[in-house]
Design an enzyme around this catalytic site. Structure first.
Site, short mmCIF file in Angstrom:
data_model
loop_
_atom_site.label_atom_id
_atom_site.label_comp_id
_atom_site.label_asym_id
_atom_site.label_seq_id
_atom_site.Cartn_x
_atom_site.Cartn_y
_atom_site.Cartn_z
N SER A 207 0.87 -1.18 0.00
CA SER A 207 0.00 0.00 0.00
C SER A 207 0.90 1.22 0.00
CB SER A 207 -0.87 0.01 1.26
OG SER A 207 -1.48 1.27 1.41
N TYR A 222 -1.27 -0.66 10.65
CA TYR A 222 -1.46 -0.99 9.23
C TYR A 222 -0.30 -0.41 8.41
CZ TYR A 222 -3.42 -1.11 4.50
OH TYR A 222 -3.61 -1.32 3.14
N LYS A 226 2.45 -2.50 6.10
CA LYS A 226 2.70 -2.34 4.66
C LYS A 226 4.14 -1.91 4.39
CE LYS A 226 -1.27 -3.74 3.20
NZ LYS A 226 -1.40 -4.94 2.38
N1 LIG Z 1 -8.93 -0.94 -1.01
C1 LIG Z 1 -7.94 -0.07 -0.91
O1 LIG Z 1 -8.14 1.15 -1.04
C2 LIG Z 1 -6.53 -0.54 -0.70
C3 LIG Z 1 -5.49 0.37 -0.82
C4 LIG Z 1 -4.19 -0.04 -0.64
C5 LIG Z 1 -3.92 -1.37 -0.34
N2 LIG Z 1 -4.94 -2.24 -0.22
C6 LIG Z 1 -4.59 -3.63 0.10
O2 LIG Z 1 -5.12 -4.48 -0.89
C7 LIG Z 1 -5.41 -5.77 -0.32
C8 LIG Z 1 -6.85 -6.16 -0.64
O3 LIG Z 1 -7.72 -5.18 -0.10
P1 LIG Z 1 -9.24 -5.08 -0.53
O4 LIG Z 1 -9.60 -3.66 -0.46
O5 LIG Z 1 -9.46 -5.85 -1.77
O6 LIG Z 1 -9.91 -5.84 0.73
P2 LIG Z 1 -11.20 -6.80 0.81
O7 LIG Z 1 -11.55 -6.86 2.25
O8 LIG Z 1 -12.25 -6.36 -0.17
O9 LIG Z 1 -10.65 -8.22 0.33
C9 LIG Z 1 -9.71 -8.92 1.09
C10 LIG Z 1 -9.92 -10.41 0.93
O10 LIG Z 1 -8.94 -11.05 1.75
C11 LIG Z 1 -9.58 -12.10 2.47
N3 LIG Z 1 -8.87 -12.35 3.72
C12 LIG Z 1 -8.82 -11.56 4.81
N4 LIG Z 1 -8.12 -12.16 5.79
C13 LIG Z 1 -7.71 -13.35 5.31
C14 LIG Z 1 -6.96 -14.42 5.84
N5 LIG Z 1 -6.51 -14.42 7.11
N6 LIG Z 1 -6.73 -15.50 5.04
C15 LIG Z 1 -7.21 -15.55 3.77
N7 LIG Z 1 -7.92 -14.56 3.23
C16 LIG Z 1 -8.18 -13.48 3.99
C17 LIG Z 1 -11.00 -11.62 2.70
O11 LIG Z 1 -11.88 -12.71 2.96
C18 LIG Z 1 -11.28 -10.90 1.40
O12 LIG Z 1 -11.85 -11.77 0.44
C19 LIG Z 1 -5.14 -5.63 1.18
O13 LIG Z 1 -3.86 -6.13 1.47
C20 LIG Z 1 -5.18 -4.13 1.41
O14 LIG Z 1 -4.40 -3.74 2.50
C21 LIG Z 1 -6.24 -1.87 -0.39
#
Ligand SMILES: NC(=O)c1ccc[n+]([C@@H]2O[C@H](COP(=O)([O-])OP(=O)(O)OC[C@H]3O[C@@H](n4cnc5c(N)ncnc54)[C@H](O)[C@@H]3O)[C@@H](O)[C@H]2O)c1
Length: 318
Positions: A207, A222, A226
């Protein structure tokens, strides 16, 4: 009074809260039960006749996407499928992973009628923070697909608490998923690649928070997780370069998923603040990660390793 002797507004207590600072009144715990349902994946690809480099193709590759049942992981998985890869969606939510795996195949078939080969997409359970669960899912994926060439680690979550009040068990859980989960999958897949003496490409989803501190919501653990993912990627890239295994990190900025949309609906002031800090003036869409993930998984990025690719609309440039 001379100009240089006048108190600066901050000293007079003015504008408090309007600076680039965290606001300890913002608290957004992560609760899996309140995450909105993900819309089924939509058509994104299909057959086309525009010229592009063949090295971007993922034909013949098998990829594992953690956190692939939803959000960014699901959209990136679709990018890999559209580019010809077989994909294993790995998630805590097995039912959703299996459902989306079927959906990805269906969309591929609809968009590519008469295709001579349809990618194989499977759904699997795993808790990425548990080493036994990781070991077991990797052997399941290898037995179903025969091999793994690519890994995309998207399982992860964020939540907001003032650090002083953040319950330590929640901090440990967050680090367990975001950091241990990344480490366990990376080492498991690298071990498999080394046994096969095969090249591979691993992409961590970090991130921009690994490089900057977000405001106004407080999220120190968090951000630290990252930053760990980012430096883990660079370290493993160096450690495994001899084995032809590349490791890169994609660092998204604020992306509009079903989950962030819900947070913004409940906290509209956050969206205005975030957008005001993004040079492109808008949040990213999950589809904005499709090109970057395909590039880093494919041979088009053969000489790219240890890189962090920011996909943040310019946020971290300012
Ligand atoms: N959405 C954003 O704006 C954003 C920005 C920067 C980084 N990220 C990163 O992107 C990644 C995905 O985020 P997202 O927004 O798609 O989140 P999300 O919550 O929509 O999806 C995350 C998925 O991971 C699964 N998950 C969670 N814990 C788990 C575990 N212990 N074992 C297996 N699966 C697990 C959940 O069931 C879910 O399907 C994350 O690492 C997040 O930190 C997201």
């Amino acid at each position: 009074m001379r100009e240089q002797d006048k108190p600066i507004p901050e000293e007079k207590g003015e504008h408090v809260g309007s600076f680039s600072r965290t606001d300890d009144s913002i608290e957004i715990p992560f609760d899996e039960k309140t995450v909105p349902k993900q819309e089924p994946v939509q058509g994104r690809g299909g057959f086309h006749f525009q010229r592009t480099l063949a090295s971007f193709s993922l034909e013949g590759k098998t990829a594992v996407v953690t956190g692939g049942a939803r959000g960014l992981g699901l959209v990136m998985a679709q990018a890999l499928v559209v580019s010809g890869a077989d994909v294993a969606l790995v998630d805590l939510n097995k039912e959703e992973a299996e459902k989306q795996a079927k959906e990805l195949v269906k969309v591929f078939k609809d968009e590519n009628p008469g295709a001579d080969r349809v990618p194989k997409v499977t759904g699997h359970f795993c808790d990425v923070s548990d080493e036994h669960s990781v070991e077991s899912v990797l052997s399941d994926v290898i037995s179903q697909h025969g091999k793994i060439d690519n890994l995309v680690t998207s399982a992860g979550f964020t939540e907001n608490f003032d650090a002083i009040k953040y319950p330590i068990d929640r901090v440990r859980k967050l680090w367990g998923v975001n950091v241990d989960g990344t480490y366990l999958f990376a080492t498991g897949v690298a071990r498999h690649l080394m046994e096969r003496k095969a090249p591979g490409s691993i992409v961590f989803i970090g991130s921009m928070s690994g490089a900057i501190v977000n405001v106004p919501q407080p999220q120190a653990p968090y951000n630290a997780s990252k930053a760990a993912v980012r430096h883990l990627g660079r370290s493993l890239a160096v450690e495994w370069a001899h084995a032809n295994i590349r490791v890169n990190v994609i660092e998204p900025g604020y992306m509009l998923t079903a989950l962030t949309e819900k947070i913004l609906n409940e906290n509209p002031e956050l969206g205005n603040k975030w957008t005001s800090l993004i040079p492109q003036g808008k949040m990213g869409r999950p589809v904005d990660l499709m090109g970057p993930v395909v590039f880093l998984c494919s041979d088009a990025s053969n000489y790219v390793t240890g890189a962090d690719l920011r996909v943040d609309g310019g946020y971290t440039c300012t």
